[in-house]
Design an enzyme around this catalytic site. Structure first.
Site, PDB file in Angstrom:
ATOM      1  N   GLU A 103       0.843  -1.196   0.000  1.00 54.98           N
ATOM      2  CA  GLU A 103       0.000   0.000   0.000  1.00 54.98           C
ATOM      3  C   GLU A 103       0.877   1.244   0.000  1.00 54.98           C
ATOM      4  O   GLU A 103       1.906   1.286   0.675  1.00 54.98           O
ATOM      5  CB  GLU A 103      -0.888  -0.014   1.250  1.00 54.98           C
ATOM      6  CG  GLU A 103      -1.946   1.061   1.292  1.00 54.98           C
ATOM      7  CD  GLU A 103      -2.882   0.892   2.498  1.00 54.98           C
ATOM      8  OE1 GLU A 103      -3.332   1.907   3.024  1.00 54.98           O
ATOM      9  OE2 GLU A 103      -3.142  -0.264   2.903  1.00 54.98           O
ATOM     10  N   ASP A 105       0.234   5.340   0.617  1.00 56.46           N
ATOM     11  CA  ASP A 105      -0.816   6.231   1.140  1.00 56.46           C
ATOM     12  C   ASP A 105      -0.444   7.698   1.095  1.00 56.46           C
ATOM     13  O   ASP A 105       0.649   8.075   1.529  1.00 56.46           O
ATOM     14  CB  ASP A 105      -1.069   5.951   2.634  1.00 56.46           C
ATOM     15  CG  ASP A 105      -1.671   4.600   2.905  1.00 56.46           C
ATOM     16  OD1 ASP A 105      -2.308   4.053   2.008  1.00 56.46           O
ATOM     17  OD2 ASP A 105      -1.496   4.116   4.037  1.00 56.46           O
ATOM     18  N   GLU A 107      -2.445  10.600   3.134  1.00 55.35           N
ATOM     19  CA  GLU A 107      -3.556  10.897   4.034  1.00 55.35           C
ATOM     20  C   GLU A 107      -3.474  12.363   4.418  1.00 55.35           C
ATOM     21  O   GLU A 107      -2.447  12.824   4.933  1.00 55.35           O
ATOM     22  CB  GLU A 107      -3.500  10.015   5.289  1.00 55.35           C
ATOM     23  CG  GLU A 107      -3.797   8.550   4.989  1.00 55.35           C
ATOM     24  CD  GLU A 107      -3.734   7.689   6.239  1.00 55.35           C
ATOM     25  OE1 GLU A 107      -4.702   6.949   6.491  1.00 55.35           O
ATOM     26  OE2 GLU A 107      -2.711   7.745   6.957  1.00 55.35           O
TER      27      GLU A 107
END
Length: 298
Positions: A103, A105, A107
């Site tokens: 993953e 990310d 955010e």
């Protein structure tokens, strides 16, 4: 009349050509060609090429790509929640599936009015994350659309903001460190309430009187190797890596295996002026520095 036929035919052909050229250049920017809502369908709004997703005290919302990919570049232009967005998180990420997933990310951690948005990036490899970095941005991400991109090839993962690299995760397999290179990934975004941790470590809670909190999106682009679900994983891996003998992909070019000198300088500038947290320097969490931190010189 006869003399006008070639002209009208010519203009028709030209019109078709222009229309085709335009379709070729903007087809990737349409939400519904690449993505679909994955939950809270009533929290989506469409305004031309804009898509808006809202968080209220009933629900957040999220969307996902229709296909999965292995290597390439994905970009989305986002205008983040304006005003008091404390407690909210807007995420843009790529992820594979399963307990040993990979993953990447972005955010975006909400703020109280007037405080800067924080951007947290993270990398999971084989189900293991804990590689957080946080930075503030050199612009107000709530006032206009800015481009957030993930470039992924067999040598590096690069996080980019308006094409400026803000993080690099290099392939260090030769040092015995696993690297994400054999799982296809979907592209996702979501907005949700995370006031247990998002703003000042959870001290500032979501003020629902300011709801709905709206994130706006446009400019959806995926230039990557698509992995059909009906094709065996091993065949997708072969097809999406240059080892497959297929025509080369631009992201496999030697120039894409590391940052250019200019990009390296940009990344150094970001780290020096905008990074506020780096897991590699957090000795309370990691008394012994994570092994990749010893080799990532960026």
């Amino acid at each position: 009349m006869a003399s006008s036929i070639p002209i009208s035919m010519g203009s028709l052909v030209l019109g078709v050509f222009i229309a085709f050229a335009m379709v070729g250049s903007v087809s990737s920017s349409r939400f519904d060609e690449l993505f679909q809502p994955s939950w809270a369908l009533d929290h989506f709004a469409y305004e031309g090429e804009l898509m808006k997703m809202k968080l209220d005290n009933y629900s957040g919302a999220g969307f996902s790509s229709k296909s999965k990919y292995m290597f390439g570049k994905v970009s989305i232009k986002i205008k983040l929640v304006e005003g008091d967005s404390a407690g909210t998180v807007t995420a843009f990420y790529m992820s594979s599936e399963g307990p040993y997933h990979n993953e990447f990310d972005f955010e975006f951690l909400g703020n109280t009015t007037g405080e800067p948005y924080l951007v947290q990036t993270n990398v999971y490899v084989n189900g293991v994350g804990n590689r957080e970095q946080r930075l503030n941005l050199w612009f107000d991400p709530t006032k206009d659309f800015h481009s957030y991109s993930l470039l992924w090839n067999r040598r590096q993962v690069v996080f980019l903001v308006d094409e400026t690299p803000v993080r690099v995760h290099s392939n260090l397999e030769h040092k015995g460190i696993p690297y994400p290179k054999d799982q296809s990934m979907g592209v996702y975004s979501s907005i949700w309430n995370a006031d247990d941790w998002a703003t000042q470590g959870g001290r500032v809670k979501t003020d629902w009187s300011h709801a709905p909190f709206i994130a706006s999106y446009t400019g959806f682009e995926i230039d990557a190797c698509e992995c059909p679900e009906v094709v065996a994983a091993v065949d997708n891996i072969k097809r999406c890596s240059a080892a497959g003998g297929e025509k080369g992909y631009w992201w496999d070019e030697p120039t894409m295996s590391e940052l250019s000198l200019h990009q390296s300088h940009q990344l150094q500038w970001v780290r020096a002026n905008h990074m506020v947290y780096d897991y590699c320097k957090d000795t309370s969490r990691f008394p012994v520095a994570p092994v990749e931190c010893l080799h990532h010189h960026h």
